[in-house]
Write a protein that holds these residues in place. Structure first.
Motif, PDB file in Angstrom:
ATOM      1  N   GLY A 266       1.015  -1.360   0.024  1.00 52.97           N
ATOM      2  CA  GLY A 266      -0.331  -0.111   0.304  1.00 52.97           C
ATOM      3  C   GLY A 266       1.009   1.497   0.136  1.00 52.97           C
ATOM      4  N   GLU A 267       0.093   2.297  -0.851  1.00 45.16           N
ATOM      5  CA  GLU A 267       0.831   3.701  -0.278  1.00 45.16           C
ATOM      6  C   GLU A 267       0.593   4.359   0.847  1.00 45.16           C
ATOM      7  OE1 GLU A 267       2.510   6.874  -3.766  1.00 45.16           O
ATOM      8  OE2 GLU A 267       0.937   7.473  -2.657  1.00 45.16           O
ATOM      9  N   LEU A 268       1.812   4.889   1.780  1.00 41.82           N
ATOM     10  CA  LEU A 268       1.129   5.724   2.652  1.00 41.82           C
ATOM     11  C   LEU A 268       1.691   6.938   2.192  1.00 41.82           C
ATOM     12  CD1 LEU A 268       1.169   6.343   5.785  1.00 41.82           C
ATOM     13  CD2 LEU A 268       3.327   5.684   5.962  1.00 41.82           C
ATOM     14  N   SER A 269       0.498   7.908   2.412  1.00 41.57           N
ATOM     15  CA  SER A 269       0.607   9.003   1.546  1.00 41.57           C
ATOM     16  C   SER A 269       0.569   9.656   3.101  1.00 41.57           C
ATOM     17  CB  SER A 269       0.388   9.838   0.947  1.00 41.57           C
ATOM     18  OG  SER A 269       0.085  10.630   0.012  1.00 41.57           O
ATOM     19  N   VAL A 270       1.572  11.100   3.841  1.00 38.94           N
ATOM     20  CA  VAL A 270       1.122  10.912   5.023  1.00 38.94           C
ATOM     21  C   VAL A 270       2.143  12.796   4.675  1.00 38.94           C
ATOM     22  CG1 VAL A 270       2.608  12.209   7.395  1.00 38.94           C
ATOM     23  CG2 VAL A 270       2.778   9.845   5.887  1.00 38.94           C
ATOM     24  N   THR A 271       0.614  14.239   4.811  1.00 44.55           N
ATOM     25  CA  THR A 271       0.849  15.275   5.442  1.00 44.55           C
ATOM     26  C   THR A 271       0.844  15.799   6.597  1.00 44.55           C
ATOM     27  OG1 THR A 271      -1.151  15.321   3.433  1.00 44.55           O
ATOM     28  CG2 THR A 271      -0.387  17.475   4.234  1.00 44.55           C
TER      29      THR A 271
ATOM     30  N   SER B 113      -0.294   3.312  16.329  1.00 42.51           N
ATOM     31  CA  SER B 113      -0.708   2.482  15.563  1.00 42.51           C
ATOM     32  C   SER B 113      -1.687   3.215  14.610  1.00 42.51           C
ATOM     33  CB  SER B 113      -0.801   1.317  15.846  1.00 42.51           C
ATOM     34  OG  SER B 113      -1.915   1.145  16.607  1.00 42.51           O
ATOM     35  N   ILE B 114      -1.345   2.769  13.358  1.00 39.82           N
ATOM     36  CA  ILE B 114      -2.431   3.208  12.008  1.00 39.82           C
ATOM     37  C   ILE B 114      -2.231   1.908  11.202  1.00 39.82           C
ATOM     38  CG2 ILE B 114      -1.714   5.058  12.431  1.00 39.82           C
ATOM     39  CD1 ILE B 114      -0.443   4.989   9.557  1.00 39.82           C
ATOM     40  N   GLU B 115      -2.966   1.594  10.529  1.00 37.48           N
ATOM     41  CA  GLU B 115      -3.464   0.166   9.293  1.00 37.48           C
ATOM     42  C   GLU B 115      -3.456   0.614   8.408  1.00 37.48           C
ATOM     43  OE1 GLU B 115      -3.914  -3.175   8.387  1.00 37.48           O
ATOM     44  OE2 GLU B 115      -3.989  -2.839  11.076  1.00 37.48           O
ATOM     45  N   VAL B 116      -2.370   0.653   7.554  1.00 37.59           N
ATOM     46  CA  VAL B 116      -1.960   1.094   5.936  1.00 37.59           C
ATOM     47  C   VAL B 116      -2.828  -0.119   5.508  1.00 37.59           C
ATOM     48  CG1 VAL B 116       0.135   1.524   4.642  1.00 37.59           C
ATOM     49  CG2 VAL B 116       0.078   2.113   7.071  1.00 37.59           C
ATOM     50  N   LYS B 117      -3.514   0.565   4.387  1.00 43.55           N
ATOM     51  CA  LYS B 117      -3.566  -0.609   2.966  1.00 43.55           C
ATOM     52  C   LYS B 117      -3.180   0.422   1.871  1.00 43.55           C
ATOM     53  CE  LYS B 117      -7.627  -2.332   6.017  1.00 43.55           C
ATOM     54  NZ  LYS B 117      -8.756  -2.405   6.326  1.00 43.55           N
ATOM     55  N   GLN B 118      -3.789  -0.224   0.810  1.00 38.74           N
ATOM     56  CA  GLN B 118      -3.136   0.400  -0.381  1.00 38.74           C
ATOM     57  C   GLN B 118      -3.968   1.888  -0.304  1.00 38.74           C
ATOM     58  OE1 GLN B 118      -5.896  -1.632  -3.460  1.00 38.74           O
ATOM     59  NE2 GLN B 118      -4.339  -2.988  -3.852  1.00 38.74           N
ATOM     60  N   ASP B 119      -2.741   2.998  -0.818  1.00 34.91           N
ATOM     61  CA  ASP B 119      -3.638   4.635  -1.000  1.00 34.91           C
ATOM     62  C   ASP B 119      -3.956   5.484   0.450  1.00 34.91           C
ATOM     63  OD1 ASP B 119      -2.964   4.416  -3.373  1.00 34.91           O
ATOM     64  OD2 ASP B 119      -5.107   3.901  -4.029  1.00 34.91           O
ATOM     65  N   THR B 120      -2.859   4.632   1.414  1.00 35.20           N
ATOM     66  CA  THR B 120      -3.725   5.326   3.095  1.00 35.20           C
ATOM     67  C   THR B 120      -3.205   6.621   2.939  1.00 35.20           C
ATOM     68  OG1 THR B 120      -3.870   2.658   3.892  1.00 35.20           O
ATOM     69  CG2 THR B 120      -3.279   5.134   5.439  1.00 35.20           C
ATOM     70  N   LYS B 121      -4.000   7.488   3.724  1.00 39.72           N
ATOM     71  CA  LYS B 121      -3.461   9.008   3.403  1.00 39.72           C
ATOM     72  C   LYS B 121      -3.548   9.696   4.635  1.00 39.72           C
ATOM     73  CE  LYS B 121      -4.637  10.026  -0.717  1.00 39.72           C
ATOM     74  NZ  LYS B 121      -4.993  10.835  -2.466  1.00 39.72           N
TER      75      LYS B 121
END
Length: 136
Positions: free
Chosen positions: A18-23, A121-129
């Motif tokens: 999955g892609e993690l995108s952090v702003t 903790s966070i759950e990372v799946k496809q396109d997690t922002k």
């Protein structure tokens, strides 16, 4: 050759990325780089030598920065800081309190001690922002 393909296909079904995108919004310093450490489990959390992976972003004069990384889907905790003095490390005072802006996933705000993995903790799946605000 076929067996190699089948192994790759098998693991691809169970271990998708999955892609993690952090702003990081509302930056006070729009030039200093932002570093992110990504942790996979409680035992290694906040030990930079044992982080799962990391990322770096340059704001380049913008009021926000975005860090992106490909990860296997799963549970992670994130710690970020802005390197104001450019030494590549989070500077702390004698008590271990950060002297540079920092933050954690879920925008966890520590009170008397550093957070635990489960706090952030966070759950990372496809396109997690996610968005993480820096604390001063």
């Amino acid at each position: 050759m076929l067996s190699t393909f089948l192994v790759i296909l098998y693991f691809g079904l169970f271990y998708s990325n999955g892609e993690l995108s952090v702003t990081v919004p509302d930056l006070k310093n729009t030039e200093a780089p932002i570093y992110m450490a990504i942790y996979k489990d409680n035992e290694d959390f906040l030990n930079t030598k044992k982080m799962f992976t990391g990322a770096k972003a340059e704001p380049n004069g913008n009021k926000s920065a975005v860090l992106k990384v490909e990860l296997p889907e799963g549970e992670y905790a994130l710690a970020i800081f802005q390197d104001i003095n450019g030494n590549g490390e989070l500077d702390t005072n004698i008590l271990g309190i950060p002297k540079e802006p920092y933050g954690f996933s879920k925008n966890y705000k520590p009170v008397f001690s550093a957070p635990k993995f489960r706090d952030c903790s966070i759950e990372v799946k496809q396109d997690t922002k996610v968005s993480i605000r820096l604390l001063d």
